[in-house]
Every structure is written in C-alpha cells, then in structure tokens.
Design an enzyme around this catalytic site. Sequence first.
Site, mmCIF file in Angstrom:
data_model
loop_
_atom_site.group_PDB
_atom_site.id
_atom_site.type_symbol
_atom_site.label_atom_id
_atom_site.label_comp_id
_atom_site.label_asym_id
_atom_site.label_seq_id
_atom_site.Cartn_x
_atom_site.Cartn_y
_atom_site.Cartn_z
ATOM 1 N N HIS A 108 -28.691 52.495 24.621
ATOM 2 C CA HIS A 108 -27.367 53.508 23.538
ATOM 3 C C HIS A 108 -27.788 52.873 22.518
ATOM 4 O O HIS A 108 -27.183 52.203 22.154
ATOM 5 C CB HIS A 108 -26.367 53.684 23.506
ATOM 6 C CG HIS A 108 -25.503 53.656 24.639
ATOM 7 N ND1 HIS A 108 -24.737 54.920 25.450
ATOM 8 C CD2 HIS A 108 -25.615 53.297 26.617
ATOM 9 C CE1 HIS A 108 -24.427 55.482 25.856
ATOM 10 N NE2 HIS A 108 -24.808 54.282 26.764
ATOM 11 N N ILE A 154 -25.161 50.337 28.841
ATOM 12 C CA ILE A 154 -23.387 50.995 30.092
ATOM 13 C C ILE A 154 -23.481 51.637 30.862
ATOM 14 O O ILE A 154 -23.972 52.597 31.205
ATOM 15 C CB ILE A 154 -22.303 51.566 28.652
ATOM 16 C CG1 ILE A 154 -22.616 50.650 27.738
ATOM 17 C CG2 ILE A 154 -21.195 51.777 28.940
ATOM 18 C CD1 ILE A 154 -21.248 51.175 25.966
ATOM 19 N N GLY A 210 -22.460 59.606 27.645
ATOM 20 C CA GLY A 210 -20.820 59.592 28.185
ATOM 21 C C GLY A 210 -21.058 59.389 29.784
ATOM 22 O O GLY A 210 -21.464 58.748 30.632
ATOM 23 N N GLU A 211 -20.535 61.077 30.828
ATOM 24 C CA GLU A 211 -19.754 60.972 32.013
ATOM 25 C C GLU A 211 -21.788 62.472 32.589
ATOM 26 O O GLU A 211 -20.640 63.455 31.855
ATOM 27 C CB GLU A 211 -18.583 61.041 32.384
ATOM 28 C CG GLU A 211 -18.725 60.652 33.664
ATOM 29 C CD GLU A 211 -18.692 61.219 34.623
ATOM 30 O OE1 GLU A 211 -19.455 59.896 35.591
ATOM 31 O OE2 GLU A 211 -18.809 62.189 34.816
ATOM 32 N N SER A 212 -22.307 62.113 33.071
ATOM 33 C CA SER A 212 -23.080 63.311 33.279
ATOM 34 C C SER A 212 -23.146 64.458 33.907
ATOM 35 O O SER A 212 -23.065 65.728 33.861
ATOM 36 C CB SER A 212 -24.774 62.729 33.832
ATOM 37 O OG SER A 212 -24.158 62.524 34.835
ATOM 38 N N CYS A 219 -28.692 57.598 27.970
ATOM 39 C CA CYS A 219 -28.010 57.391 29.090
ATOM 40 C C CYS A 219 -27.729 58.622 30.306
ATOM 41 O O CYS A 219 -28.426 58.679 31.220
ATOM 42 C CB CYS A 219 -27.494 56.446 28.807
ATOM 43 S SG CYS A 219 -26.235 55.924 29.837
ATOM 44 N N ARG A 266 -28.394 56.727 39.293
ATOM 45 C CA ARG A 266 -27.244 56.845 38.052
ATOM 46 C C ARG A 266 -26.882 55.354 39.087
ATOM 47 O O ARG A 266 -27.136 55.166 39.635
ATOM 48 C CB ARG A 266 -26.755 57.959 38.830
ATOM 49 C CG ARG A 266 -25.976 58.022 38.021
ATOM 50 C CD ARG A 266 -25.331 59.787 38.362
ATOM 51 N NE ARG A 266 -23.902 60.148 37.753
ATOM 52 C CZ ARG A 266 -22.505 60.745 37.892
ATOM 53 N NH1 ARG A 266 -22.865 61.745 38.971
ATOM 54 N NH2 ARG A 266 -21.564 60.527 37.233
ATOM 55 N N GLU A 315 -27.654 54.570 19.698
ATOM 56 C CA GLU A 315 -26.669 54.784 18.729
ATOM 57 C C GLU A 315 -25.129 54.214 18.898
ATOM 58 O O GLU A 315 -24.790 53.867 17.597
ATOM 59 C CB GLU A 315 -26.135 55.502 18.741
ATOM 60 C CG GLU A 315 -25.013 56.158 20.297
ATOM 61 C CD GLU A 315 -25.372 55.822 21.515
ATOM 62 O OE1 GLU A 315 -26.861 55.418 21.605
ATOM 63 O OE2 GLU A 315 -25.158 56.023 22.780
HETATM 64 N N1 GLN Z 1 -22.373 56.269 34.581
HETATM 65 C C1 GLN Z 1 -22.715 57.415 33.145
HETATM 66 C C2 GLN Z 1 -23.146 58.739 33.983
HETATM 67 O O1 GLN Z 1 -23.325 58.314 35.691
HETATM 68 C C3 GLN Z 1 -23.791 56.579 32.463
HETATM 69 C C4 GLN Z 1 -22.922 55.597 32.056
HETATM 70 C C5 GLN Z 1 -23.698 56.097 30.481
HETATM 71 O O2 GLN Z 1 -23.853 57.701 28.966
HETATM 72 N N2 GLN Z 1 -22.684 55.254 29.175
HETATM 73 O O3 GLN Z 1 -23.189 59.822 33.780
#
Ligand code: GLN
Length: 219
Positions: A173, A137, A50-52, A82, A108, A175
């Site tokens: 990923h 991703i 997701g988005e950390s 990820c 990152r 999943e």
């Molecule tokens: N780019 C996202 C981040 O820095 C990580 C991407 C992902 O979880 N697919 O949080």
Amino acid sequence: MAERTKIGVLDLQGGVHEHVEHFEELGIEVVRVKNSAQLNQLAGLVLPGGESTCMIRLLNIFDMVEPIKINHANGMKIWGTCAGTILIANKLINDFPQLQLMDITVERNAFGFQIDSFNSKASIPKVSDQDIELTFIRAPKITNVGEGVEVLLEMEGFIAAAETDMCIATVFHPELTPSLMFHKYFVEKCGLTITADATKRLNRTSWMRYARVTNPVRK
Ligand code: GLN
C-alpha cells in the site's frame, strides 16, 4: 470522446482517502469514482486496497465492470493496490478471477490473517532512487507473471509489484506510507505532468502509528 486528463480512485469501498491525499499532494486533480459515467475523463484509475469480494459485488451492483473494461481498452490505465491487484489478475489461486486485465497469477490472503500484516522496505529503482517503505495488510502474493509483464519488485518467494503498458499491480500500500514516488510513477505512466515536488514526504509515520486514547469513564 472526452479527453483523458484526470486520475480517478474507485470510491466504493476501501482505502480511498489516502490515495486521493497522495495525488493531491502532487498537485493532481482526483476524481472519486462512484459511477461509470465518470470513467471516460480518466487517464488512470486506481483500484484501492480493501476487500476484493465486497468491491467486486459493488462493481456488479453499480454496473461498472464492463465500463471499466471498455475504458481500459480505450486507454485508461489501471493501478491495483492489494485488493485491486486481486481484481485485475487474470488468474486467482483457488478462486474465480474477476476483471482479468493483467496476465498475473495471484494468491489471496497469502500471508495469513490480518494479524500477519507487516512493514518492510525495498529498492524499486524504476520508481525511486530511495528505498521505498512497504506496508502489507492481509496482502495477496503475485505468484506468477505472463509474457510481457515486467516484475518491479521480487521479494522472498513472491512478486510484490509488476507492470505492463496498461497496468500496475502492487500487493502493498504506497498510499499508507509518506513517500509520493509510486503515485508520481503512476501519474507519469498515465501521461500527466507533475509540477509539485514529488520528493517531499507526507507528514505521517505509518498506518500502525500509536494512537493515544483516554480511557472512557465507566459507570
Ligand atoms: N485481504 C484482502 C482481500 O482479499 C485484501 C487486503 C487489502 O487490500 N489490504 O480482498
């Protein structure tokens, strides 16, 4: 203390559903974790992709950072995929580390922008005797691992998967691919038993599959 018999997926932001689906396909009961009270029943917790930055903010808002650390210290294993790998790393390049649960250094967005995402395939013998599809991703890279961290997959110039007794980190990923083998690997690492056939594959091609849309009628 409650017995740790379930697998949880942190359900604040990111790719939750696909992890849940993979575990359920293995016959495993999954908890969608939205608060810290749910943690003490978990043998393992997935921190999804997701988005950390967003996820750590939500973890702070819902007071879940310390409870995750405490439950982890009391036996709850963690699999970061990820963004989840970014969250558990001890060191981040050009950024402040967050949960600091695994002795890895992570960079990152190390491949560039979202459009620089890609698929690949590799052999990870500890996890599966078949090649595993890999989906990256806007992925991070694991650039270094500390003592006691085992590298599960090294690719061209970076580490893509690593583990300790208590954690797994994958920058890709599992999943989002049809294989159930990584989920099986985590469930068994958590000491739970799988009775379903883990070699079966989900009837999905990839997160990049082509979707047909009908053009909306413009007026
Ligand atoms: N780019 C996202 C981040 O820095 C990580 C991407 C992902 O979880 N697919 O949080």
